[in-house]
Motif scaffolding. Structure first.
Motif, PDB file in Angstrom:
ATOM      1  N   GLY A  44      25.284 -21.768 -57.910  1.00  0.00           N
ATOM      2  CA  GLY A  44      24.154 -20.852 -58.189  1.00  0.00           C
ATOM      3  C   GLY A  44      24.565 -19.491 -58.459  1.00  0.00           C
ATOM      4  N   MET A  45      24.155 -18.512 -57.987  1.00  0.00           N
ATOM      5  CA  MET A  45      24.394 -16.991 -58.695  1.00  0.00           C
ATOM      6  C   MET A  45      25.805 -16.664 -58.218  1.00  0.00           C
ATOM      7  N   VAL A 101      25.000 -13.201 -62.320  1.00  0.00           N
ATOM      8  CA  VAL A 101      24.882 -14.261 -63.390  1.00  0.00           C
ATOM      9  C   VAL A 101      24.894 -15.739 -62.811  1.00  0.00           C
ATOM     10  N   GLN A 102      24.397 -16.466 -63.478  1.00  0.00           N
ATOM     11  CA  GLN A 102      24.386 -17.950 -63.068  1.00  0.00           C
ATOM     12  C   GLN A 102      25.804 -18.595 -63.411  1.00  0.00           C
ATOM     13  N   ARG A 103      26.342 -19.247 -62.441  1.00  0.00           N
ATOM     14  CA  ARG A 103      27.848 -19.717 -62.644  1.00  0.00           C
ATOM     15  C   ARG A 103      27.607 -20.789 -63.805  1.00  0.00           C
ATOM     16  N   GLU A 218      17.218 -16.787 -58.230  1.00  0.00           N
ATOM     17  CA  GLU A 218      17.937 -17.237 -59.624  1.00  0.00           C
ATOM     18  C   GLU A 218      16.943 -17.087 -60.808  1.00  0.00           C
ATOM     19  N   SER A 219      17.453 -17.404 -61.777  1.00  0.00           N
ATOM     20  CA  SER A 219      16.768 -17.440 -63.034  1.00  0.00           C
ATOM     21  C   SER A 219      15.698 -18.647 -62.828  1.00  0.00           C
ATOM     22  N   LEU A 223      14.324 -20.096 -55.926  1.00  0.00           N
ATOM     23  CA  LEU A 223      15.122 -19.535 -54.779  1.00  0.00           C
ATOM     24  C   LEU A 223      16.117 -20.454 -54.460  1.00  0.00           C
ATOM     25  N   HIS A 224      17.196 -19.997 -54.295  1.00  0.00           N
ATOM     26  CA  HIS A 224      18.247 -21.024 -53.749  1.00  0.00           C
ATOM     27  C   HIS A 224      18.863 -20.423 -52.405  1.00  0.00           C
ATOM     28  N   ALA A 225      18.677 -21.224 -51.312  1.00  0.00           N
ATOM     29  CA  ALA A 225      18.986 -20.860 -50.140  1.00  0.00           C
ATOM     30  C   ALA A 225      20.160 -21.456 -49.241  1.00  0.00           C
TER      31      ALA A 225
END
Length: 378
Positions: A44-45, A101-103, A218-219, A223-225
């Motif tokens: 993710g981020m 940023v996004q990995r 995220e972009s 939503l990343h939990a």
């Protein structure tokens, strides 16, 4: 410079190493087990810090490319109580030192900066052995081999290169992430989207370290939990994660009574929950100098997550490349210089990672309030 550097692992640490070597005219080949850059999601981020990760990118001559992928507003932080009460709401005013940023996008920048053919995809390492005089042979799953005078393990927690240097293996840290994703959040999951806000969300019971929920916006309105539970591994063994509905219900039950806009990050996931136990190497992990081989990133100093792992891996890669460039005719001196700086740096980071996890687990409001004050004073 005639030594060709062999790097195992095309994560951020290995690719940063290859890129900084390239900047200095030193050839390298990166061997990666995955079949292609798109073989899987790249996480993710990441918040890339101005005191390590950004410095590594500067040495890689990629700061402009990095700034182009920064997601504006994502340094915002919210802390909620389990009932949904807002305890802290820090906006991203654009002056912070940890842009997000996004990995996957960061990894792609590094990949694009390398000469064609530098990364050899689909090369899973099956064994590594010493040949003497600093030379090592790497054998791949397809039967192919490569012999090198300088081998770098950038292959993560379960490194195949590490046993050449150390008998240490990662051990369970006592907590496990369960990852979920909610897509098109503003239209399909508006309550959860409002709870998360524009950046990061953290929720836990004050004074307990057994359960908490973190999430990133995220972009692409995703939503990343990260649902975190302090449970023994055996507890998770009793959950069938191949049954997404049953696993989701079991994890959600641990948060019974929490506000529905928060638990929606579990129950409304658009993906099956993914189990990610957290492991770490011993604090202060180090090894005696072994000719022709060293480690970077998690292979060298896996620690509990605290936002530093990717940054440290990139710093390792850049510092190792600079050491090799400084001593092109004396690889052992280069590795000695690199490791003499690596060991105390990584030991300090590991101590701080443990402390951060304990501080977050005890009082999120106090932790993030102090973090915000530190950011303003920096």
């Amino acid at each position: 410079m005639t030594t060709h550097v062999t790097i195992i692992g095309a994560g951020l640490g290995g690719l940063t190493l290859a890129r900084v070597l390239h900047v200095h005219g030193i050839p390298a080949t990166v061997y990666e087990a995955e079949a292609s850059p798109m073989a899987r999601l790249q996480g993710g981020m990441l918040d890339i810090h101005d005191y390590n990760g950004q410095l590594a990118l500067e040495k890689a001559d990629l700061l402009d490319e990095f700034r182009a992928i920064v997601l504006a507003g994502r340094q915002a932080t919210r802390v909620l109580a389990p009932d949904g009460t807002v305890l802290l709401d820090e906006p991203d005013d654009g002056t912070g030192s940890r842009p997000e940023v996004q990995r996957g996008e960061l990894r792609q920048i590094l990949l694009d900066s390398l000469p064609a053919g530098t990364v050899r995809w689909g090369h899973k390492v099956s064994s590594v052995r010493a040949l003497g005089e600093g030379r090592h042979e790497v054998t791949f799953a397809d039967g192919g081999t490569v012999v090198t005078n300088l081998l770098v393990g950038a292959d993560g927690a379960w490194s195949r290169v590490r046993p050449l240097l150390s008998e240490a293996t990662p051990e369970y840290f006592g907590r496990t992430f369960v990852e979920t994703y909610l897509y098109d959040a503003e239209t399909r999951h508006p309550a959860a989207a409002k709870a998360v806000g524009g950046g990061s969300l953290f929720v836990l019971d004050k004074g307990t370290n057994r359960r908490w929920i973190g999430a990133h916006r995220e972009s692409g309105d995703t939503l990343h939990a990260y649902v975190t539970l302090a449970r023994p591994l055996e507890w998770f063994d009793d959950i069938d994660f191949t049954d997404a509905a049953a696993a989701t219900a079991r994890i959600a039950a641990e948060f019974d009574g929490w506000a529905p806009e928060i638990t929606a990050l579990i129950t409304d996931s658009d993906t099956a929950p993914v189990l990610r136990p957290l492991n770490s190497l011993p604090i202060g992990h180090r090894w005696d100098r072994v000719p022709g081989v060293t480690l970077v990133g998690d292979a060298a100093h896996l620690a509990p997550p605290d936002g530093e792992g990717a940054n440290l891996a990139m710093q390792d890669g850049a510092e190792l490349a600079l050491a090799v460039a400084a001593y092109p005719d004396d690889i052992e001196q280069a590795l000695t210089v690199y490791e003499e700086a690596l060991f105390p740096r990584s030991a300090t980071a590991a101590v701080e990672a443990v402390a951060t996890n304990e501080a977050i687990g005890q009082d999120l409001l106090a932790f993030f309030g102090q973090e915000a004050r530190d950011e303003q004073e920096a």
